[in-house]
Design an enzyme around this catalytic site. Structure first.
Site, short mmCIF file in Angstrom:
data_model
loop_
_atom_site.label_atom_id
_atom_site.label_comp_id
_atom_site.label_asym_id
_atom_site.label_seq_id
_atom_site.Cartn_x
_atom_site.Cartn_y
_atom_site.Cartn_z
N HIS A 122 9.75 8.82 11.72
CA HIS A 122 8.96 9.71 10.86
C HIS A 122 7.49 9.32 11.06
O HIS A 122 7.19 8.15 11.33
CB HIS A 122 9.39 9.46 9.41
CG HIS A 122 8.82 10.38 8.40
ND1 HIS A 122 7.56 10.24 7.89
CD2 HIS A 122 9.36 11.46 7.78
CE1 HIS A 122 7.34 11.19 6.99
NE2 HIS A 122 8.41 11.94 6.90
N ASP A 199 12.70 1.20 8.12
CA ASP A 199 12.40 2.35 7.26
C ASP A 199 13.75 2.87 6.76
O ASP A 199 14.50 3.50 7.51
CB ASP A 199 11.66 3.41 8.09
CG ASP A 199 11.48 4.72 7.34
OD1 ASP A 199 12.03 4.86 6.23
OD2 ASP A 199 10.79 5.61 7.87
N GLN A 202 16.04 7.29 4.69
CA GLN A 202 17.21 8.18 4.81
C GLN A 202 18.52 7.41 4.75
O GLN A 202 19.59 8.02 4.84
CB GLN A 202 17.14 8.97 6.13
CG GLN A 202 15.97 9.91 6.23
CD GLN A 202 16.02 11.04 5.19
OE1 GLN A 202 17.06 11.32 4.58
NE2 GLN A 202 14.88 11.68 4.96
N LYS A 225 14.27 10.12 -2.94
CA LYS A 225 15.33 10.54 -2.01
C LYS A 225 16.69 10.00 -2.44
O LYS A 225 17.71 10.26 -1.81
CB LYS A 225 15.01 10.08 -0.60
CG LYS A 225 13.80 10.82 0.01
CD LYS A 225 13.62 10.44 1.45
CE LYS A 225 12.26 10.83 2.01
NZ LYS A 225 12.13 12.27 2.25
N CYS A 370 8.07 16.05 10.24
CA CYS A 370 7.20 14.86 10.36
C CYS A 370 7.69 13.93 11.46
O CYS A 370 7.66 12.69 11.30
CB CYS A 370 7.08 14.10 9.04
SG CYS A 370 6.36 15.06 7.72
N1 PLP Z 1 10.67 7.80 6.61
C1 PLP Z 1 11.66 8.68 6.74
C2 PLP Z 1 12.77 8.42 7.72
C3 PLP Z 1 11.65 9.86 5.97
O1 PLP Z 1 12.64 10.75 6.11
C4 PLP Z 1 10.59 10.07 5.07
C5 PLP Z 1 10.51 11.31 4.28
O2 PLP Z 1 11.02 12.34 4.65
C6 PLP Z 1 9.60 9.10 4.96
C7 PLP Z 1 9.67 7.98 5.74
C8 PLP Z 1 8.45 9.26 4.01
O3 PLP Z 1 8.90 9.21 2.70
P1 PLP Z 1 7.91 9.54 1.49
O4 PLP Z 1 7.31 10.87 1.81
O5 PLP Z 1 8.81 9.55 0.30
O6 PLP Z 1 6.89 8.46 1.46
#
Ligand code: PLP
Length: 411
Positions: A122, A199, A202, A225, A370
């Site tokens: 992401h 990270d 998900q 999430k 993203c």
């Molecule tokens: N990392 C991953 C794999 C994501 O799917 C997301 C959000 O879709 C994020 C980071 C960013 O999360 P947030 O927007 O809650 O900071």
């Protein structure tokens, strides 16, 4: 198996309609809906204990502080961390990763040093590192993704060098649903004495996490999430690293003593928590994690697994559907595939498909999610993404497939 009907009753938003049709919400990887217990916790906290935390001697402030710190303990338990000193509250995964890139970068990364990320990250696990590279002359190395949507581990091993300072990869791809073999990645990196950040945005809603068992050095996720409120995230970090990292932001709470001749820092985790935290949000986050724990992540995963199988069977039977990532082996779901599916309808733009589905009451996400480098890897502008949560049902899938068949006749 889950009894989904009483679970759905916990989520009031699921009873609403869009365009006169019952809502079918399949955008859970973007954010999950909130159960009443979380919504009620927010209302109750504002109506009974609202006072700024940590600074007050008065009763309300002490109660708010107790709840906020109890929430940290709930997160510690949920992640299997050794100590609450290792649980930093942030605004979300994005802020957790920015904190890490800034603070770890300042402590450990210099010109010519290297950070390894992957092609399926992401943007929030790419851009903070690019900013670090601009500031420090550090170099970003990228693990390529194979045609079936997996990390190329041979290439990963070749990327490791004496200049590698950190490996930062996603646990689960937000586009492909690939569950990465993070145990193996951590083992390989640690064999070279290189720390690993994960990270987990998900992963946390679907896979039980034990950071001590994994041995990862950092782990980030967002509350929203995993059925919690927006505006709260977590960065787990091993104390050994956090102690060596400078503060991310300055302000109240993160200090020991402030003098113009020199300021000292508070102890962990407060060194990294400048300013008033979203303490109502952290309390509600703990309630969300309790909710998930009471139902049980293995039961949630099994339920979602069945939904993914049903969807894949239906999608595989449809013409013009291209699914990204490896969707061939249904048996291995959740050891290497989570509850996210990305596809395109040949000849149709994903945003047209998404808009038409929306008018049929089906909420999906379309676009680059993203993850533009991953789109570039597959040579596509975007995908249609569906993602499941514990409250989705077989009839959600059937409604989605019926709507998709209608859309396929239109575009
Ligand atoms: N990392 C991953 C794999 C994501 O799917 C997301 C959000 O879709 C994020 C980071 C960013 O999360 P947030 O927007 O809650 O900071």
């Amino acid at each position: 198996m889950l009894d989904v009907n009483p679970i759905r009753a916990d989520f009031p938003i699921l009873t609403r309609e869009v365009y006169g049709r019952p809502l079918v919400y399949l955008d859970n990887a973007a954010t999950t809906q909130k159960p009443l217990t979380v919504i009620d916790t927010i209302t109750k906290a504002y109506t009974t204990i609202n006072a700024n935390v940590h600074r007050g001697v008065h009763r309300l402030s002490q109660e708010a502080t107790d709840h906020h710190e109890a929430a940290r303990e709930t997160v510690r338990r949920f992640l299997g961390a050794a100590s609450t000193s290792e649980i930093l509250f942030t605004r979300g995964t994005t802020e957790s990763l920015n904190l890490l890139a800034t603070s770890f970068g300042e402590a450990f990364c210099h010109e010519g040093d290297e950070i390894i990320v992957s092609e399926m990250e992401h943007h929030s696990n790419i851009v903070p590192w690019q900013l670090l590279c601009q500031r420090r002359g550090t170099v970003l190395r990228v693990i390529p993704v194979t045609d079936d949507g997996r990390l190329d581990l041979d290439a990963f091993q070749r990327l490791l060098s004496p200049r590698t300072r950190l490996v930062s990869v996603t646990h689960v791809s937000n586009v492909l649903g690939t569950v990465n073999p993070i145990e193996e990645i951590i083992r390989i990196a640690h064999d070279h004495d290189i720390p690993v950040a994960i990270d987990g945005a998900q992963a946390v809603p679907h896979i039980p996490i034990d950071v001590q068992q994994l041995g990862c050095d950092f782990y980030a996720f967002s509350a929203h999430k995993v059925y919690g409120p927006t505006g709260v995230g977590v960065l787990y970090g091993k104390e050994h690293w956090l102690e060596q990292m400078p503060p991310y932001q300055g302000g109240g709470e993160m200090i020991g003593h402030v003098r113009f001749s020199g300021t000292t820092w508070n102890e962990l985790p407060y060194k990294f928590e400048a300013g008033t935290p979203d303490f109502i949000g952290t309390i509600a986050t703990a309630r969300a994690l309790d909710y998930v724990t009471a139902i049980g992540l293995p039961a949630i995963a099994a339920h979602e697994h069945a939904l993914v199988r049903r969807t894949l069977d239906a999608l595989h039977a449809m013409p013009r559907i291209e699914i990204y990532g490896d969707s061939s082996d249904h048996r291995s779901l959740f050891t290497d595939h989570s509850s996210v599916l990305s596809f395109n309808l040949a000849g149709a733009h994903p945003s047209d498909v998404g808009m038409l589905l929306d008018h049929l009451g089906i909420a999906v996400r379309t676009g680059h999610h993203c993850a533009q480098p991953l789109m570039e890897r597959f040579g596509i502008p975007g995908t249609v993404r569906i993602s499941f949560a514990l409250y989705n049902t077989d009839s959600d899938i059937d409604a989605f497939i019926a709507a998709l068949r209608r859309v396929a006749e239109m575009v």
